[in-house]
Design a protein around this motif. Structure first.
Motif, PDB file in Angstrom:
ATOM      1  N   TYR A 175       1.086  -1.232  -0.071  1.00 45.29           N
ATOM      2  CA  TYR A 175       0.008   0.033   0.073  1.00 45.29           C
ATOM      3  C   TYR A 175       0.947   1.370  -0.194  1.00 45.29           C
ATOM      4  N   PRO A 176       0.544   2.068  -0.942  1.00 41.25           N
ATOM      5  CA  PRO A 176       1.165   3.648  -0.941  1.00 41.25           C
ATOM      6  C   PRO A 176       1.430   4.303   0.637  1.00 41.25           C
ATOM      7  N   LYS A 177       2.565   4.295   1.404  1.00 39.70           N
ATOM      8  CA  LYS A 177       2.229   4.372   2.804  1.00 39.70           C
ATOM      9  C   LYS A 177       3.221   5.450   2.631  1.00 39.70           C
ATOM     10  N   GLN A 178       4.505   5.500   2.047  1.00 40.52           N
ATOM     11  CA  GLN A 178       5.374   5.838   2.079  1.00 40.52           C
ATOM     12  C   GLN A 178       5.219   7.411   2.161  1.00 40.52           C
ATOM     13  N   GLY A 179       5.694   8.270   3.255  1.00 39.19           N
ATOM     14  CA  GLY A 179       5.517  10.137   3.237  1.00 39.19           C
ATOM     15  C   GLY A 179       4.119  10.157   3.196  1.00 39.19           C
ATOM     16  N   PHE A 180       3.262   9.342   3.851  1.00 43.33           N
ATOM     17  CA  PHE A 180       1.838   9.314   3.923  1.00 43.33           C
ATOM     18  C   PHE A 180       0.947   9.719   5.237  1.00 43.33           C
ATOM     19  N   LYS A 181       0.672  10.652   5.818  1.00 44.65           N
ATOM     20  CA  LYS A 181       0.600  12.291   6.645  1.00 44.65           C
ATOM     21  C   LYS A 181      -0.386  12.633   6.892  1.00 44.65           C
ATOM     22  N   PRO A 182      -1.279  12.474   7.885  1.00 49.39           N
ATOM     23  CA  PRO A 182      -2.362  13.600   7.540  1.00 49.39           C
ATOM     24  C   PRO A 182      -2.082  14.542   8.065  1.00 49.39           C
ATOM     25  N   PRO A 183      -2.645  15.781   7.576  1.00 48.38           N
ATOM     26  CA  PRO A 183      -2.196  17.118   7.707  1.00 48.38           C
ATOM     27  C   PRO A 183      -2.675  17.348   9.633  1.00 48.38           C
ATOM     28  N   GLN A 184      -4.008  17.139   9.385  1.00 52.20           N
ATOM     29  CA  GLN A 184      -4.734  17.102  11.319  1.00 52.20           C
ATOM     30  C   GLN A 184      -4.274  15.652  12.111  1.00 52.20           C
ATOM     31  N   PRO A 185      -4.336  15.414  12.801  1.00 52.32           N
ATOM     32  CA  PRO A 185      -4.550  14.112  13.775  1.00 52.32           C
ATOM     33  C   PRO A 185      -6.211  13.584  13.105  1.00 52.32           C
ATOM     34  N   PRO A 186      -6.216  12.476  12.680  1.00 53.06           N
ATOM     35  CA  PRO A 186      -6.776  11.672  12.516  1.00 53.06           C
ATOM     36  C   PRO A 186      -8.510  12.629  13.292  1.00 53.06           C
ATOM     37  N   ASP A 187      -9.221  11.958  13.233  1.00 50.08           N
ATOM     38  CA  ASP A 187     -10.900  12.621  13.712  1.00 50.08           C
ATOM     39  C   ASP A 187     -11.624  11.615  14.008  1.00 50.08           C
ATOM     40  N   TYR A 188     -13.037  11.301  14.963  1.00 44.91           N
ATOM     41  CA  TYR A 188     -13.196   9.730  14.730  1.00 44.91           C
ATOM     42  C   TYR A 188     -14.655  10.669  13.959  1.00 44.91           C
ATOM     43  N   ALA A 189     -14.726  12.100  14.625  1.00 43.59           N
ATOM     44  CA  ALA A 189     -16.164  12.560  14.143  1.00 43.59           C
ATOM     45  C   ALA A 189     -16.528  12.938  12.925  1.00 43.59           C
ATOM     46  N   ARG A 190     -14.936  13.568  12.056  1.00 41.65           N
ATOM     47  CA  ARG A 190     -14.740  13.812  10.830  1.00 41.65           C
ATOM     48  C   ARG A 190     -15.011  12.406  10.017  1.00 41.65           C
ATOM     49  N   GLY A 191     -14.128  11.482  10.913  1.00 41.64           N
ATOM     50  CA  GLY A 191     -14.557  10.551   9.967  1.00 41.64           C
ATOM     51  C   GLY A 191     -16.007   9.650   9.648  1.00 41.64           C
ATOM     52  N   ALA A 192     -17.171  10.119  11.360  1.00 39.14           N
ATOM     53  CA  ALA A 192     -18.314   9.389  10.283  1.00 39.14           C
ATOM     54  C   ALA A 192     -18.750  10.555   9.854  1.00 39.14           C
ATOM     55  N   THR A 193     -18.243  11.391   9.534  1.00 38.45           N
ATOM     56  CA  THR A 193     -19.155  11.757   8.186  1.00 38.45           C
ATOM     57  C   THR A 193     -18.266  11.440   7.059  1.00 38.45           C
ATOM     58  N   VAL A 194     -16.834  11.570   6.337  1.00 36.39           N
ATOM     59  CA  VAL A 194     -16.694  10.327   5.699  1.00 36.39           C
ATOM     60  C   VAL A 194     -17.158   9.523   5.025  1.00 36.39           C
ATOM     61  N   TYR A 195     -17.701   8.618   5.820  1.00 43.44           N
ATOM     62  CA  TYR A 195     -18.681   7.138   5.909  1.00 43.44           C
ATOM     63  C   TYR A 195     -20.132   7.073   6.273  1.00 43.44           C
ATOM     64  N   ALA A 196     -20.285   8.083   6.112  1.00 47.06           N
ATOM     65  CA  ALA A 196     -22.068   8.174   5.991  1.00 47.06           C
ATOM     66  C   ALA A 196     -21.753   9.015   4.264  1.00 47.06           C
ATOM     67  N   LYS A 197     -20.984   9.785   4.084  1.00 45.18           N
ATOM     68  CA  LYS A 197     -20.910  10.679   2.569  1.00 45.18           C
ATOM     69  C   LYS A 197     -20.678   9.394   1.366  1.00 45.18           C
ATOM     70  N   ASP A 198     -19.246   8.959   1.321  1.00 38.98           N
ATOM     71  CA  ASP A 198     -18.725   8.112   1.000  1.00 38.98           C
ATOM     72  C   ASP A 198     -18.474   6.545   0.711  1.00 38.98           C
ATOM     73  N   CYS A 199     -19.725   5.836   2.006  1.00 28.62           N
ATOM     74  CA  CYS A 199     -18.869   4.181   2.539  1.00 28.62           C
ATOM     75  C   CYS A 199     -19.917   3.340   2.479  1.00 28.62           C
ATOM     76  N   ALA A 200     -21.299   4.406   3.245  1.00 24.60           N
ATOM     77  CA  ALA A 200     -22.086   4.286   3.637  1.00 24.60           C
ATOM     78  C   ALA A 200     -22.749   3.456   2.525  1.00 24.60           C
ATOM     79  N   LEU A 201     -22.803   3.616   1.547  1.00 18.17           N
ATOM     80  CA  LEU A 201     -23.534   2.766   0.051  1.00 18.17           C
ATOM     81  C   LEU A 201     -23.596   1.923   0.151  1.00 18.17           C
ATOM     82  N   CYS A 202     -22.244   1.238   0.354  1.00 24.09           N
ATOM     83  CA  CYS A 202     -21.600  -0.214  -0.278  1.00 24.09           C
ATOM     84  C   CYS A 202     -21.206  -0.497   1.384  1.00 24.09           C
ATOM     85  N   HIS A 203     -20.778  -0.314   2.202  1.00 25.02           N
ATOM     86  CA  HIS A 203     -20.686  -0.962   3.202  1.00 25.02           C
ATOM     87  C   HIS A 203     -21.997  -0.916   4.300  1.00 25.02           C
TER      88      HIS A 203
END
Length: 312
Positions: A175-203
């Protein structure tokens, strides 16, 4: 248990998402034979590789073994039912039947073994690496090294890698991990929003995926039918890199780096089957096997100690 810093307070949606059974495979670069691009001795770029086409699998007993390996890889619960503990297939994380670059393709792994693995503290053969996938990602048990299952999978990986140099990391491997860092610390609440928008349709809103005739067309991302706490996909960097490169399915590269890390955090902050190396104490298991900020095992998220038991 003391809660870890905000960096770990999210859960990666490790979208270990497989292509639906009814969907055409992701197109590989057209080729009738495998090829490796030449690279200048002064260049630090990894060489590119194109695996052989499926139509080039030979006839006869060897070809039959290779085709069996492909069948196991793409429908593991049916073809290797004695060794799996969930409904996942190898191709849920290694897309396009193990051919697709940046989704840990088989042709990027075969030539790198034997290698030392920190995970079990010893040098592993490729067959032993496959055994680990059954134990952790499939939440099952390791097939014997001389079993039809391991031999067929090794044959498929060997054929897929024909023409690739041994001991050389190829472009698109892993997986392309080299140099791949988040601009900000990962956030659960923001992730829930992304999931609802881009992932829930399939998963699904509940992360349990979708099935047709008892077979996963989109895999569960957490819960009892997902990979367990020992699988590499439970680690945030692995999940975020996979998601960024490959998700949403057929639209890889469209999520921002931050969104990929946030949704990875959201997914990985949910419960899943116990690490099979667990010996009765979550804290001790974390200290021995999960002592990294990339693992949420043994941390408390939303008031729940991850690894202590299934929770929605």
């Amino acid at each position: 248990m003391k809660q870890l810093p905000f960096l770990l307070l999210g859960a990666l949606m490790l979208t270990a998402c497989s292509r639906p059974a009814t969907e055409a495979p992701v197109a590989a670069k057209p080729a009738s034979t495998a090829s490796v691009a030449s690279v200048s001795s002064k260049s630090k770029a990894a060489p590119a590789f194109t695996p052989p086409a499926e139509a080039d699998i030979p006839e006869g007993p060897l070809g039959d073994e290779i085709r069996l390996g492909r069948a196991i890889f793409t429908d593991t619960p049916t073809q290797a039912h004695d060794y799996v503990g969930n409904g996942l297939s190898c191709s849920n994380c290694h897309l396009d039947a193990g051919r697709l670059a940046d989704s840990a393709p088989l042709w990027g792994a075969w030539g790198m073994y034997p290698q030392y693995r920190k995970k079990n503290g010893r040098v592993n053969s490729f067959g032993e690496r496959l055994q680990g996938c059954f134990r952790f990602s499939m939440n099952g048990k390791a097939p014997p090294l001389d079993s039809d299952t391991i031999v067929a999978l090794e044959s498929y990986a060997w054929w897929m890698s024909k023409g690739a140099p041994n001991g050389v990391k190829l472009a698109g491997a892993g997986y392309p991990k080299q140099g791949f860092k988040p601009p900000q610390p990962p956030d659960y609440a923001r992730g829930a929003t992304v999931y609802a928008k881009d992932c829930a349709l399939c998963h699904g809103d509940d992360g349990q995926g979708q099935q047709v005739n008892g077979r996963n067309v989109f895999p569960p991302l957490w819960g009892p039918q997902s990979f367990n706490w020992g699988a590499g996909m439970h680690e945030l960097d692995n999940a975020a890199a996979f998601i960024k490169a490959n998700m949403p399915l057929s639209r890889g590269g469209t999520l921002s780096d931050q969104d990929a890390w946030d949704v990875a955090m959201y997914m990985d902050a949910h419960e899943r089957p116990q690490d099979p190396r667990y010996a009765g104490d979550v804290a001790a298991t974390r200290a021995k096997y999960h002592d990294t900020p990339m693992s949420l095992y043994g941390t408390t998220v939303n008031g729940h100690l991850l690894g202590s038991g299934a929770a929605k």
